[in-house]
Structure formats: C-alpha cells, structure tokens
Design a protein around this motif. Structure first.
Motif, PDB file in Angstrom:
ATOM      1  N   UNK A 118      69.293  15.377  37.339  1.00 22.13           N
ATOM      2  CA  UNK A 118      70.168  16.348  37.985  1.00 22.13           C
ATOM      3  C   UNK A 118      71.259  15.667  38.807  1.00 22.13           C
ATOM      4  N   UNK A 119      70.921  14.573  39.456  1.00 23.35           N
ATOM      5  CA  UNK A 119      71.909  13.840  40.248  1.00 23.35           C
ATOM      6  C   UNK A 119      73.083  13.406  39.375  1.00 23.35           C
ATOM      7  N   UNK A 120      72.792  12.861  38.210  1.00 18.79           N
ATOM      8  CA  UNK A 120      73.845  12.437  37.296  1.00 18.79           C
ATOM      9  C   UNK A 120      74.534  13.628  36.644  1.00 18.79           C
ATOM     10  N   UNK A 121      73.751  14.641  36.285  1.00 19.26           N
ATOM     11  CA  UNK A 121      74.306  15.807  35.597  1.00 19.26           C
ATOM     12  C   UNK A 121      75.312  16.547  36.469  1.00 19.26           C
ATOM     13  N   UNK A 122      74.973  16.756  37.733  1.00 16.83           N
ATOM     14  CA  UNK A 122      75.873  17.483  38.622  1.00 16.83           C
ATOM     15  C   UNK A 122      77.166  16.715  38.854  1.00 16.83           C
ATOM     16  N   UNK A 123      77.043  15.438  39.176  1.00 10.83           N
ATOM     17  CA  UNK A 123      78.239  14.646  39.490  1.00 10.83           C
ATOM     18  C   UNK A 123      79.129  14.472  38.269  1.00 10.83           C
ATOM     19  N   UNK A 124      78.538  14.232  37.097  1.00  6.79           N
ATOM     20  CA  UNK A 124      79.335  14.017  35.895  1.00  6.79           C
ATOM     21  C   UNK A 124      79.961  15.312  35.387  1.00  6.79           C
ATOM     22  N   UNK A 125      79.252  16.420  35.513  1.00  9.69           N
ATOM     23  CA  UNK A 125      79.822  17.711  35.103  1.00  9.69           C
ATOM     24  C   UNK A 125      81.073  18.024  35.914  1.00  9.69           C
ATOM     25  N   UNK A 126      80.964  17.840  37.232  1.00 13.75           N
ATOM     26  CA  UNK A 126      82.108  18.100  38.102  1.00 13.75           C
ATOM     27  C   UNK A 126      83.236  17.124  37.812  1.00 13.75           C
ATOM     28  N   UNK A 127      82.907  15.847  37.681  1.00 14.26           N
ATOM     29  CA  UNK A 127      83.924  14.828  37.460  1.00 14.26           C
ATOM     30  C   UNK A 127      84.664  15.039  36.141  1.00 14.26           C
ATOM     31  N   UNK A 128      83.922  15.294  35.068  1.00 11.71           N
ATOM     32  CA  UNK A 128      84.550  15.471  33.755  1.00 11.71           C
ATOM     33  C   UNK A 128      85.466  16.687  33.719  1.00 11.71           C
ATOM     34  N   UNK A 129      84.966  17.810  34.249  1.00  4.33           N
ATOM     35  CA  UNK A 129      85.754  19.041  34.201  1.00  4.33           C
ATOM     36  C   UNK A 129      86.957  18.982  35.139  1.00  4.33           C
ATOM     37  N   UNK A 130      86.774  18.433  36.342  1.00  2.00           N
ATOM     38  CA  UNK A 130      87.877  18.404  37.304  1.00  2.00           C
ATOM     39  C   UNK A 130      89.009  17.498  36.822  1.00  2.00           C
ATOM     40  N   UNK A 131      88.658  16.312  36.308  1.00  2.00           N
ATOM     41  CA  UNK A 131      89.705  15.415  35.820  1.00  2.00           C
ATOM     42  C   UNK A 131      90.359  15.979  34.561  1.00  2.00           C
ATOM     43  N   UNK A 132      89.550  16.653  33.716  1.00  2.00           N
ATOM     44  CA  UNK A 132      90.089  17.194  32.470  1.00  2.00           C
ATOM     45  C   UNK A 132      91.219  18.177  32.687  1.00  2.00           C
ATOM     46  N   UNK A 133      91.117  19.026  33.708  1.00  4.57           N
ATOM     47  CA  UNK A 133      92.171  19.999  33.964  1.00  4.57           C
ATOM     48  C   UNK A 133      93.199  19.477  34.960  1.00  4.57           C
ATOM     49  N   UNK A 134      92.794  18.548  35.839  1.00  7.02           N
ATOM     50  CA  UNK A 134      93.738  18.033  36.841  1.00  7.02           C
ATOM     51  C   UNK A 134      94.822  17.180  36.200  1.00  7.02           C
ATOM     52  N   UNK A 135      94.449  16.318  35.256  1.00  7.70           N
ATOM     53  CA  UNK A 135      95.440  15.403  34.688  1.00  7.70           C
ATOM     54  C   UNK A 135      96.568  16.146  33.971  1.00  7.70           C
ATOM     55  N   UNK A 136      96.301  17.165  33.127  1.00  7.58           N
ATOM     56  CA  UNK A 136      97.430  17.926  32.556  1.00  7.58           C
ATOM     57  C   UNK A 136      98.290  18.591  33.619  1.00  7.58           C
ATOM     58  N   UNK A 137      97.636  19.053  34.687  1.00  5.49           N
ATOM     59  CA  UNK A 137      98.405  19.668  35.780  1.00  5.49           C
ATOM     60  C   UNK A 137      99.253  18.628  36.494  1.00  5.49           C
ATOM     61  N   UNK A 138      98.698  17.431  36.687  1.00  2.00           N
ATOM     62  CA  UNK A 138      99.406  16.348  37.358  1.00  2.00           C
ATOM     63  C   UNK A 138     100.590  15.853  36.519  1.00  2.00           C
ATOM     64  N   UNK A 139     100.393  15.744  35.207  1.00  2.00           N
ATOM     65  CA  UNK A 139     101.446  15.227  34.318  1.00  2.00           C
ATOM     66  C   UNK A 139     102.440  16.298  33.876  1.00  2.00           C
ATOM     67  N   UNK A 140     102.092  17.572  34.110  1.00  2.00           N
ATOM     68  CA  UNK A 140     102.986  18.655  33.731  1.00  2.00           C
ATOM     69  C   UNK A 140     102.732  19.222  32.353  1.00  2.00           C
ATOM     70  N   UNK A 141     101.817  18.631  31.602  1.00  2.00           N
ATOM     71  CA  UNK A 141     101.548  19.128  30.248  1.00  2.00           C
ATOM     72  C   UNK A 141     100.745  20.424  30.255  1.00  2.00           C
TER      73      UNK A 141
END
Length: 253
Positions: A65-88
C-alpha cells in the motif's frame, strides 16, 4: 464514447513508463525490497506474531500500500501536469474528447502502472517472506480500487499544482506519514487510548486493514467499513474532478 481517444492517451502514458523503466518500476521495487530485507527478514525473525501472522508476512500489505499510494498519485499527477505545463493540454481540450475520456485515459494508465508495480512487489516479497492470500479476488479488488482512487486523487493534484515542487508536497508531507501511521508496520489495536481512536480518523487505516484482511483474514476494522470508506474516498475524488471540468479550475485558464 470515443474509445480511440481513451486508448491513444492510455498508450501514450504507458509508453512513457517503458521509456523510464528504471525510475517508474525498478526504483520503487528496489526500495520496497530493502524494507523486506530489513523489517521482514532481519527484524521480523526476532519478533513474535501479530494476530497469528508472522511479522514479516504481516507488513507485506502495508508495504504494498505504501508503494501503491505514492506511485498512483505520482503517475497520475505528473501525467496531467506535464501537458498543462508545456501547453499541450489545450490540444486535448480542443479535440472531440469528453472530460470522462480524458480522465479515463490518464487515470487508467496511472492505475495500470500502479497495479503492475504492486504485483511485482508481491512477487518480490515471496523471495524473502512466506505469505498466503486467503481471499485473492478481494485482494485484486482492493488493489484495483485503491489504485484507481488514488490515481484520481493524483489527477486532482496535477491540476492543482502550478510547479513541479507542489507535485511532491502531498505525497511526501501527507500520504507517506499517514501510511506509516496507518498500521503499515503494526496493528492499531496495539496502540493505547486515545491514540487508537485518533488513528481511526486516518483514511489510510481502512485501506491497509482491508487489504490485510484479503491476505490473512485479520483486520483492525471490519472489512465492510474498509470497503465503504474506500468507495467514499473514490466518490469524493470523482466529485472533485467533476467540479474541475465544470468550472475549468486551473485547466482552462
């Protein structure tokens, strides 16, 4: 429903995982393996059983659970943040793709990566600790439900964050401490009052307790309560994402 759009986003996000295999998969598995070596093998061999389960086996659900929670948040947050950051992100928003399809693509990929990581950690744990899974269907159910729920939560964090530092604030300052204090390495029944009652306000307690029940049939709180609390948090995350697309909060401006 535009399945092609969902699949396109999903494939793009999954392809990023294979390009960063060491960071996305190997690093979390290696870090968790060190926990198994130190706590499961070295310390666990000198400790007694907890609720009839050896200490090394007892901590496996908590570590997953420790890995699952942190990785789920990290993967999803970066996945949507980077397109928003780059403008795509505006290319996605202007395409004939609904908010549901956007969320399904990004969250589906993040949840898939997290579930794969969780299963790899379970396979690695078998090398160091002998354990059993009494309710495999419930184990997969809790694994998938938790991965989806916290991927949705990570998606919200990715929309909220306006720089890379904010992406790490919630996982490091909130989720990781809550996991350590949520019974990952101990049973909350071992705590004296009032700490035992206070711990029940920690939502991660219900995730770890339900997941541990799927393994050994023992839990700190009733399985129905754990499942209900997980669904409640899932509903909160879905409501938050609905509000984001309804108002355009930090995604259209």
């Amino acid at each position: 429903m535009n399945l092609y759009a969902i699949l396109a986003i999903y494939k793009f996000e999954m392809a990023r995982t294979w390009r960063t295999l060491m960071q996305s998969i190997a690093s979390p598995v290696l870090s968790t393996t060190l926990y198994f070596v130190v706590f499961g093998t070295a310390i666990g061999s000198r400790m007694g059983e907890i609720d009839g389960v050896s200490y090394g086996a007892f901590i496996i659900p908590g570590l997953v659970m420790l890995s699952l929670l942190s990785e789920s948040i990290s993967n999803a947050s970066f996945g949507i943040f980077f397109p928003k950051f780059s403008g795509t992100i505006y290319e996605v928003l202007s395409a004939p793709v609904s908010p549901f399809e956007i969320v399904a693509g990004y969250v589906g990929a993040a949840a898939s990566k997290s579930m794969l990581l969780g299963l790899l950690i379970l396979a690695t744990a078998r090398i160091f600790v002998d354990y059993q899974i009494e309710h495999p269907v419930w184990m997969i159910c809790f694994l998938a439900l938790t991965a989806v729920t916290f991927s949705l939560f990570g998606f919200i964090i990715g929309i909220w964050a306006d720089d890379f530092q904010k992406l790490q604030v919630i996982p490091l300052m909130v989720i990781t401490p809550l996991t350590f204090l949520g019974g990952a390495f101990y049973s909350i029944n071992m705590l004296p009052e009032p700490w035992q009652s206070i711990t029940l306000f920690n939502p991660v307690v219900y995730l770890i307790s339900g997941f541990r029940w799927a393994f050994y049939g023992v839990a700190d709180v009733h399985i129905a309560v754990s499942f209900g609390m997980t669904l409640f948090f899932l509903t909160l995350c879905l409501t938050g994402i609905w509000w984001i697309f309804r108002t355009g909060y930090r995604i259209k401006s």
